[in-house]
Scaffold this active site. Structure first.
Site, PDB file in Angstrom:
ATOM      1  N   GLU A 136       0.601  -1.021  -0.003  1.00 40.47           N
ATOM      2  CA  GLU A 136       0.336   0.028   0.020  1.00 40.47           C
ATOM      3  C   GLU A 136       0.828   1.672  -0.118  1.00 40.47           C
ATOM      4  O   GLU A 136       2.124   1.183   0.061  1.00 40.47           O
ATOM      5  CB  GLU A 136      -0.917  -0.764   1.119  1.00 40.47           C
ATOM      6  CG  GLU A 136      -0.036   0.579   2.639  1.00 40.47           C
ATOM      7  CD  GLU A 136      -2.000   0.508   3.680  1.00 40.47           C
ATOM      8  OE1 GLU A 136      -1.689  -0.995   4.266  1.00 40.47           O
ATOM      9  OE2 GLU A 136      -0.878   1.184   4.267  1.00 40.47           O
TER      10      GLU A 136
ATOM     11  N   HIS B 248      -0.772  -5.936  12.162  1.00 44.94           N
ATOM     12  CA  HIS B 248      -1.565  -7.896  10.880  1.00 44.94           C
ATOM     13  C   HIS B 248      -1.510  -9.364  11.945  1.00 44.94           C
ATOM     14  O   HIS B 248      -1.002  -9.649  11.047  1.00 44.94           O
ATOM     15  CB  HIS B 248      -1.173  -7.818   9.430  1.00 44.94           C
ATOM     16  CG  HIS B 248      -2.339  -6.175   9.058  1.00 44.94           C
ATOM     17  ND1 HIS B 248      -1.563  -6.354   7.275  1.00 44.94           N
ATOM     18  CD2 HIS B 248      -2.477  -5.541   9.196  1.00 44.94           C
ATOM     19  CE1 HIS B 248      -2.085  -5.514   6.996  1.00 44.94           C
ATOM     20  NE2 HIS B 248      -2.728  -4.463   8.092  1.00 44.94           N
TER      21      HIS B 248
ATOM     22  N   ASN C  54      -4.806  -6.288   2.835  1.00 44.11           N
ATOM     23  CA  ASN C  54      -5.041  -6.153   4.973  1.00 44.11           C
ATOM     24  C   ASN C  54      -6.284  -7.320   5.288  1.00 44.11           C
ATOM     25  O   ASN C  54      -6.875  -7.843   4.448  1.00 44.11           O
ATOM     26  CB  ASN C  54      -5.228  -4.569   4.446  1.00 44.11           C
ATOM     27  CG  ASN C  54      -4.768  -4.159   3.372  1.00 44.11           C
ATOM     28  OD1 ASN C  54      -4.004  -4.436   2.190  1.00 44.11           O
ATOM     29  ND2 ASN C  54      -3.888  -3.281   4.458  1.00 44.11           N
TER      30      ASN C  54
HETATM   31  P1  FAE Z   1      -9.113  -6.670  16.940  1.00 41.93           P
HETATM   32  O1  FAE Z   1      -9.791  -6.345  15.865  1.00 41.93           O
HETATM   33  O2  FAE Z   1      -7.959  -6.595  17.593  1.00 41.93           O
HETATM   34  O3  FAE Z   1     -10.396  -7.052  17.689  1.00 41.93           O
HETATM   35  C1  FAE Z   1      -9.877  -7.629  19.066  1.00 41.93           C
HETATM   36  C2  FAE Z   1     -10.702  -6.421  20.941  1.00 41.93           C
HETATM   37  O4  FAE Z   1     -10.817  -7.668  21.711  1.00 41.93           O
HETATM   38  C3  FAE Z   1      -9.275  -5.322  20.802  1.00 41.93           C
HETATM   39  O5  FAE Z   1     -10.563  -4.426  20.693  1.00 41.93           O
HETATM   40  C4  FAE Z   1      -9.089  -5.686  22.543  1.00 41.93           C
HETATM   41  O6  FAE Z   1      -9.067  -4.433  23.074  1.00 41.93           O
HETATM   42  C5  FAE Z   1      -9.815  -6.975  23.171  1.00 41.93           C
HETATM   43  N1  FAE Z   1      -9.040  -7.764  23.924  1.00 41.93           N
HETATM   44  C6  FAE Z   1      -7.998  -7.998  23.543  1.00 41.93           C
HETATM   45  N2  FAE Z   1      -7.498  -9.033  24.898  1.00 41.93           N
HETATM   46  C7  FAE Z   1      -9.055  -9.152  25.824  1.00 41.93           C
HETATM   47  C8  FAE Z   1      -9.450  -9.718  27.405  1.00 41.93           C
HETATM   48  N3  FAE Z   1      -8.439  -9.873  27.953  1.00 41.93           N
HETATM   49  N4  FAE Z   1     -10.677  -9.382  27.071  1.00 41.93           N
HETATM   50  C9  FAE Z   1     -11.123  -8.180  26.901  1.00 41.93           C
HETATM   51  N5  FAE Z   1     -11.391  -7.858  25.401  1.00 41.93           N
HETATM   52  C10 FAE Z   1      -9.798  -8.271  25.157  1.00 41.93           C
HETATM   53  O7  FAE Z   1      -9.519  -7.790  16.126  1.00 41.93           O
HETATM   54  N6  FAE Z   1      -6.889  -3.654   8.726  1.00 41.93           N
HETATM   55  C11 FAE Z   1      -6.840  -3.778   7.002  1.00 41.93           C
HETATM   56  O8  FAE Z   1      -7.796  -4.961   6.484  1.00 41.93           O
HETATM   57  N7  FAE Z   1      -7.052  -2.954   6.269  1.00 41.93           N
HETATM   58  C12 FAE Z   1      -6.945  -1.428   6.959  1.00 41.93           C
HETATM   59  O9  FAE Z   1      -5.918  -0.889   6.378  1.00 41.93           O
HETATM   60  C13 FAE Z   1      -5.071  -2.194   8.291  1.00 41.93           C
HETATM   61  N8  FAE Z   1      -4.302  -1.418   9.113  1.00 41.93           N
HETATM   62  C14 FAE Z   1      -4.470  -1.275  10.147  1.00 41.93           C
HETATM   63  C15 FAE Z   1      -3.217  -0.029  10.686  1.00 41.93           C
HETATM   64  C16 FAE Z   1      -3.697  -0.105  12.564  1.00 41.93           C
HETATM   65  C17 FAE Z   1      -2.384   0.707  12.874  1.00 41.93           C
HETATM   66  C18 FAE Z   1      -3.472  -1.460  12.915  1.00 41.93           C
HETATM   67  C19 FAE Z   1      -2.972  -1.196  14.344  1.00 41.93           C
HETATM   68  C20 FAE Z   1      -4.268  -2.432  11.661  1.00 41.93           C
HETATM   69  C21 FAE Z   1      -4.651  -2.258  10.856  1.00 41.93           C
HETATM   70  N9  FAE Z   1      -4.865  -3.478  10.213  1.00 41.93           N
HETATM   71  C22 FAE Z   1      -5.669  -3.340   9.203  1.00 41.93           C
HETATM   72  C23 FAE Z   1      -5.320  -4.783  11.199  1.00 41.93           C
HETATM   73  C24 FAE Z   1      -7.273  -4.674  11.731  1.00 41.93           C
HETATM   74  O10 FAE Z   1      -7.001  -3.895  12.369  1.00 41.93           O
HETATM   75  C25 FAE Z   1      -6.870  -6.579  12.119  1.00 41.93           C
HETATM   76  O11 FAE Z   1      -6.316  -7.324  11.281  1.00 41.93           O
HETATM   77  C26 FAE Z   1      -8.422  -5.975  12.647  1.00 41.93           C
HETATM   78  O12 FAE Z   1      -8.911  -4.934  13.921  1.00 41.93           O
HETATM   79  C27 FAE Z   1      -8.163  -7.554  13.971  1.00 41.93           C
HETATM   80  O13 FAE Z   1      -9.140  -8.173  13.974  1.00 41.93           O
HETATM   81  P2  FAE Z   1     -10.300  -9.156  14.995  1.00 41.93           P
HETATM   82  O14 FAE Z   1     -11.525  -9.213  15.361  1.00 41.93           O
HETATM   83  O15 FAE Z   1      -9.750 -10.068  15.020  1.00 41.93           O
END
Ligand code: FAE
Length: 554
Positions: A409, A494, A532
């Site tokens: 990207e 990621h 992504n």
């Molecule tokens: P996630 O969204 O991480 O959600 C997990 C949640 O569980 C979080 O809110 C945590 O705080 C919570 N949690 C963790 N442990 C506990 C616990 N013990 N008790 C209670 N709560 C808890 O997981 N992906 C894209 O496709 N496109 C993009 O443009 C992109 N840009 C990104 C930019 C940044 C800066 C970052 C950090 C990530 C980016 N990603 C992007 C990756 C994407 O946000 C990531 O793959 C998803 O958010 C993962 O989704 P999950 O549902 O696995």
């Protein structure tokens, strides 16, 4: 052709998919209608407060979802629509109240405590600039972006109701079908591309940029320079859909709306314009009246008990201190704490004997989606602009190069001044995989990743950027990821894997040795999505929850 109703809109898909996405005109209109509805709400006003319903010690609930990112949000909505009362437990804050500056989130140029999760100093991906440390001291607070440090790698993750959707770049990329089929061969790819990817894209509010506007928009000068350089070296490129409302961005560019993407907002949250899952899936889940969200509670243990599973948690204050501990009983528990959060919980529960029958594969097969960052120094005639949209909109697609597949990207450097820098986040095919293990000495969970394991990613990225540098007569910047360091090879955005589908779970995310326990987040995906990841995480969650609702809950 299949159709389904999503949020009151009929969505149809053409069954065709390509890099980018696959929506029919009608589906696209439905998706954009969703967008504009949400955007009107977001303009100039704080986000809608989602109903928080604090769990009390001793509560009993039919379903408990750990984490409120993509997987958790899908689970909450679809369970609620199936008539199940759902408790969502999230360790981060509910980001709905403005700070003293009137904004919910802080921008990237002036980070404060809201930026990072419990740190006294920022830990920015771009840590240095022109010989100086670019990080800043901040107040320790339960901020929205976590940089979690393991040996050899820092893993960036969102913290708060909405998870990663609060902090990410919104790039909503559907991988090519054949690539997906290679990653998760046990999943019917045809069904994914005819049903679940379109469903996910529609519900996430994915939209496309107006390409004629792009050609002259000041805020995408940097992207046009990135595209020009890719083209001149013979590389393919593609526009990338997003969940940020491109219509709103147009208004920002025209000075007709409060700026967010154009005001250096993204990794510490967007105050306007972005359809994070708290505004889509979770808002719809809350609207059913069957979902309660308990923010600032971190789940610490899950173990079998009479009537289901005992879920232990600690309630945090904004300094990170524990103010209460609670235990509730849930008939079913959905692990949606993200690849790292879910892996850590499961690995420690197995090691501590609370869930001893989890398979030995739990914690393994973790990857960084081949992430590596790099920047090039352009000539003075290739200015990239002092005003840059923080929402990336195109990628260089060199995945077909079997000697080193890359999807890169073109990323912004929203410094507020001209830097002449082209920055890239390269997603590569890196075969290395890490493993989480319980550390009985610290009581924590370690990851055995080594920074050197990024070498295949660097090698692949060099096949693109060495060629571009040669053609353009340019060089790499070596001052952004440390001193004299070319590659951002020690962090990832990621994280993927740790509890892989059809390996640590059955083919739908069930932890079969414990009926009623499910995994529904990025930990199901074995280390790579070729692009992504969040659309794939969401689509897979849609597939799995549909099956679970139909077979386990009826
Ligand atoms: P996630 O969204 O991480 O959600 C997990 C949640 O569980 C979080 O809110 C945590 O705080 C919570 N949690 C963790 N442990 C506990 C616990 N013990 N008790 C209670 N709560 C808890 O997981 N992906 C894209 O496709 N496109 C993009 O443009 C992109 N840009 C990104 C930019 C940044 C800066 C970052 C950090 C990530 C980016 N990603 C992007 C990756 C994407 O946000 C990531 O793959 C998803 O958010 C993962 O989704 P999950 O549902 O696995």
């Amino acid at each position: 052709m299949r159709s389904l109703s999503v949020r009151g809109f009929v969505y149809e898909n053409s069954g065709k998919s390509h890099y980018g996405h696959s929506v029919s005109r009608r589906g696209f209109l439905a998706a954009t209608s969703v967008i504009f509805g949400a955007a009107v709400l977001g303009r100039g006003t704080p986000a809608r407060a989602l109903p928080t319903k604090q769990l009390a010690d001793g509560d009993r609930v039919p379903a408990l979802v750990i984490g409120s990112g993509y997987g958790g949000a899908v689970a909450a909505l679809r369970l609620a629509q199936a008539g199940v009362d759902v408790a969502v437990v999230e360790m981060g804050m509910s980001w709905t109240a403005p700070g003293s500056d009137g904004k919910i989130f802080c921008g990237m140029l002036k980070p404060d405590g809201r930026s990072f999760w419990l740190r006294n100093r920022t830990d920015q991906p771009i840590s240095n600039f022109a010989g100086g440390d670019y990080n800043k001291d901040i107040q320790k607070y339960t901020g929205v972006l976590d940089s979690e440090k393991f040996s050899g790698i820092r893993v960036y993750q969102g913290r708060g109701v909405g998870g990663g959707s609060l902090v990410n770049g919104g790039m909503a990329v559907t991988p090519k079908q054949e690539y997906f089929a290679g990653i998760l061969p046990s999943v019917d790819a045809g069904e994914m591309y005819s049903t679940y990817y379109p469903r996910a894209n529609a519900a996430l509010g994915v939209n496309n940029l107006d390409q004629s506007w792009f050609e002259t928009a000041e805020c995408y000068n940097y992207a046009r320079v990135g595209r020009k350089h890719a083209e001149r070296s013979g590389f393919a490129w593609t526009f990338v859909p997003n969940v940020y409302d491109f219509g709103y961005m147009k208004l920002e560019q025209a000075n007709q709306a409060t700026r967010s993407a154009l005001a250096s907002e993204v990794i510490y949250g967007n105050n306007y314009g972005k359809n994070s899952v708290d505004k889509t899936y979770l808002a719809d889940a809350a609207a059913t009246g069957k979902v309660g969200i308990t923010p600032m509670h971190q789940v610490t243990a899950v173990s079998p008990t009479e009537g289901g599973y005992k879920v232990e948690m600690k309630q945090l204050d904004t300094s990170g201190a524990t103010v209460a501990t609670k235990a509730v009983v849930a008939q079913r528990v959905f692990f949606a704490a993200g690849s790292v959060g879910t892996s850590k919980l499961l690995v420690s529960m197995k090691a501590q004997g609370k869930l001893p029958d989890l398979p030995d594969t739990v914690g393994s097969n973790w990857g960084n989606n081949g992430n590596v960052m790099v920047a090039r120094a352009n000539h003075m005639w290739d200015d990239t602009g002092s005003l840059q949209s923080c929402i990336p909109c195109l990628g260089i697609d060199n995945w077909a190069d079997t000697a080193g597949p890359v999807f890169a990207e073109v990323s912004p450097i929203p410094a507020g001044l001209e830097t002449f820098i082209s920055l890239y986040l390269a997603i590569t095919k890196n075969p290395n995989r890490g493993k989480f293990t319980f550390n009985s000495g610290t009581g924590g969970v370690d990851l055995n990743w080594q920074t050197g394991w990024a070498q295949p990613s660097i090698d692949a990225a060099k096949r693109v950027f060495d060629k571009i540098n040669k053609k353009e007569g340019t060089i790499y910047r070596t001052d952004l990821f440390g001193l004299y360091k070319t590659w951002g090879d020690d962090f990832t955005y990621h994280p993927l894997g740790g509890c892989v589908l059809n390996q640590s779970t059955d083919n739908y995310g069930r932890l079969t040795s414990y009926p009623g326990l499910y995994v529904i987040d990025g930990s199901l995906i074995p280390g790579s999505t070729t692009v992504n990841p969040f659309v794939t995480i969401t689509a897979l969650a849609e597939r799995n929850i549909e099956h679970i609702v139909a077979t386990d809950l009826r």
